[in-house]
Design a protein around this motif. Structure first.
Motif, PDB file in Angstrom:
ATOM      1  N   PHE A  91       0.830  -1.211   0.000  1.00 52.77           N
ATOM      2  CA  PHE A  91       0.000   0.000   0.000  1.00 52.77           C
ATOM      3  C   PHE A  91       0.861   1.257   0.000  1.00 52.77           C
ATOM      4  N   ARG A  92       1.968   1.203   0.760  1.00 47.95           N
ATOM      5  CA  ARG A  92       2.858   2.358   0.813  1.00 47.95           C
ATOM      6  C   ARG A  92       3.467   2.615  -0.564  1.00 47.95           C
ATOM      7  N   SER A  93       3.909   1.536  -1.209  1.00 47.20           N
ATOM      8  CA  SER A  93       4.508   1.654  -2.536  1.00 47.20           C
ATOM      9  C   SER A  93       3.490   2.173  -3.546  1.00 47.20           C
ATOM     10  N   LEU A  94       2.236   1.663  -3.432  1.00 48.43           N
ATOM     11  CA  LEU A  94       1.185   2.108  -4.335  1.00 48.43           C
ATOM     12  C   LEU A  94       0.893   3.596  -4.124  1.00 48.43           C
ATOM     13  N   GLY A  95       0.856   4.014  -2.861  1.00 50.75           N
ATOM     14  CA  GLY A  95       0.621   5.429  -2.564  1.00 50.75           C
ATOM     15  C   GLY A  95       1.716   6.316  -3.121  1.00 50.75           C
ATOM     16  N   GLU A  96       2.959   5.861  -2.998  1.00 50.72           N
ATOM     17  CA  GLU A  96       4.081   6.636  -3.529  1.00 50.72           C
ATOM     18  C   GLU A  96       4.014   6.727  -5.048  1.00 50.72           C
ATOM     19  N   ASP A  97       3.606   5.623  -5.691  1.00 47.89           N
ATOM     20  CA  ASP A  97       3.483   5.629  -7.156  1.00 47.89           C
ATOM     21  C   ASP A  97       2.402   6.606  -7.610  1.00 47.89           C
ATOM     22  N   VAL A  98       1.268   6.616  -6.888  1.00 42.26           N
ATOM     23  CA  VAL A  98       0.175   7.530  -7.232  1.00 42.26           C
ATOM     24  C   VAL A  98       0.613   8.984  -7.050  1.00 42.26           C
ATOM     25  N   ALA A  99       1.300   9.260  -5.930  1.00 42.46           N
ATOM     26  CA  ALA A  99       1.776  10.624  -5.664  1.00 42.46           C
ATOM     27  C   ALA A  99       2.764  11.071  -6.735  1.00 42.46           C
ATOM     28  N   LYS A 100       3.654  10.147  -7.143  1.00 45.79           N
ATOM     29  CA  LYS A 100       4.642  10.485  -8.176  1.00 45.79           C
ATOM     30  C   LYS A 100       3.952  10.758  -9.512  1.00 45.79           C
ATOM     31  N   ALA A 101       2.933   9.933  -9.821  1.00 45.16           N
ATOM     32  CA  ALA A 101       2.209  10.125 -11.075  1.00 45.16           C
ATOM     33  C   ALA A 101       1.511  11.486 -11.083  1.00 45.16           C
ATOM     34  N   ARG A 102       0.922  11.858  -9.944  1.00 48.01           N
ATOM     35  CA  ARG A 102       0.262  13.152  -9.864  1.00 48.01           C
ATOM     36  C   ARG A 102       1.252  14.292 -10.012  1.00 48.01           C
ATOM     37  N   THR A 103       2.420  14.154  -9.355  1.00 51.61           N
ATOM     38  CA  THR A 103       3.453  15.192  -9.446  1.00 51.61           C
ATOM     39  C   THR A 103       3.951  15.345 -10.870  1.00 51.61           C
ATOM     40  N   ASP A 104       4.188  14.196 -11.534  1.00 47.26           N
ATOM     41  CA  ASP A 104       4.659  14.237 -12.926  1.00 47.26           C
ATOM     42  C   ASP A 104       3.622  14.898 -13.826  1.00 47.26           C
ATOM     43  N   LEU A 105       2.329  14.604 -13.573  1.00 47.58           N
ATOM     44  CA  LEU A 105       1.264  15.189 -14.378  1.00 47.58           C
ATOM     45  C   LEU A 105       1.197  16.702 -14.166  1.00 47.58           C
ATOM     46  N   MET A 106       1.345  17.134 -12.906  1.00 47.32           N
ATOM     47  CA  MET A 106       1.321  18.567 -12.621  1.00 47.32           C
ATOM     48  C   MET A 106       2.494  19.276 -13.280  1.00 47.32           C
ATOM     49  N   LYS A 107       3.678  18.633 -13.246  1.00 47.46           N
ATOM     50  CA  LYS A 107       4.854  19.226 -13.887  1.00 47.46           C
ATOM     51  C   LYS A 107       4.636  19.357 -15.390  1.00 47.46           C
TER      52      LYS A 107
END
Length: 254
Positions: A20-36
């Protein structure tokens, strides 16, 4: 009696938490990349907009204010440097640098008259007279942006609000709450008397005299002892706007 989980159960639970932690980090990274990515697209569009409307940004104050608002929303500061993309594209850094120099010149020239405290609209009026040749209209917003860059240099320039007026301070004088309240009280007539302040704020006379003498020492008020009622009047040039030509005053500036 309830059985306690065994070693295998604890390991499975730990593995699930890691998942779950890894999945959360992946989602956060995907959101950050999308915002960038979106931010990069916005910046590109802003650059294209700036190229297309370069002349409007330079010449039209309302258009320039809207452009700054768009820049602020995506974290772009066209005034951050006099060099680089925005300066080359718009010359906007040069625009505010020139305006800042003119603001300093006007404030220095009028300081013998107002003690280094001037109404923002009065300052804009002086600047408009000086810029008639270039025909580049300026707004209070332009003045505020230029002064914010002067303030960053530690030059003592600052804008603050007293009552319904925005004042420009061009000297490193510290005004406290008492001073600001007295200046606000002077806005209706352009002056105050010690008696006015005592009655209005229910202050002791010593407090009033101390504040007025500080303002007088700093050159922010002019004293009139010639009134028939015998009461000393403290006139505030910053709220009692007079037609003072900075170019004529320059000879007496110190």
């Amino acid at each position: 009696m309830r059985k306690r989980p065994g070693l295998a159960g604890l390991q499975a639970a730990a593995a699930n938490r890691d998942q779950f932690r890894s999945l959360g980090e992946d989602v956060a990274k995907a959101r950050t990349d999308l915002m960038k990515e979106q931010l990069s697209v916005f910046r590109t569009q802003l650059e294209e907009f700036a190229r297309k409307h370069k002349n409007d940004i330079r010449k039209n104050p309302a258009f320039r204010a809207q452009f700054h608002a768009m820049c602020q929303k995506i974290g772009v500061d066209p005034l951050a440097s006099n060099k680089g993309f925005w300066a080359e594209l718009l010359g906007i850094g040069d625009f505010y640098y020139e305006l800042g120099v003119q603001i300093v010149d006007v404030c220095l020239a009028t300081r013998p008259h107002n003690g280094g405290l001037m109404d923002l609209e009065e300052l804009r009026g002086h600047l408009m007279k000086r810029r008639r040749v270039s025909r580049e209209a300026i707004t209070e917003d332009d003045c505020i942006r230029a002064i914010s860059k002067l303030k960053a240099l530690g030059s003592g320039f600052e804008i603050f609000t007293v009552g319904n007026r925005r004042l420009v301070r061009s000297v490193p004088t510290e005004l406290n709450k008492d001073h600001n309240q007295i200046i606000e009280a002077a806005q209706s007539e352009g002056y105050v008397t010690a008696e006015d302040i005592v009655n209005r704020f229910s202050w002791r006379r010593g407090r009033v005299v101390d504040a007025l003498e500080t303002l007088m020492k700093d050159g922010l008020v002019m004293v009139d002892d010639g009134h028939p009622d015998g009461k000393r009047r403290y006139w505030f040039p910053c709220v009692n706007t007079m037609d003072v030509d900075p170019d004529e005053s320059a000879g007496t500036a110190t």
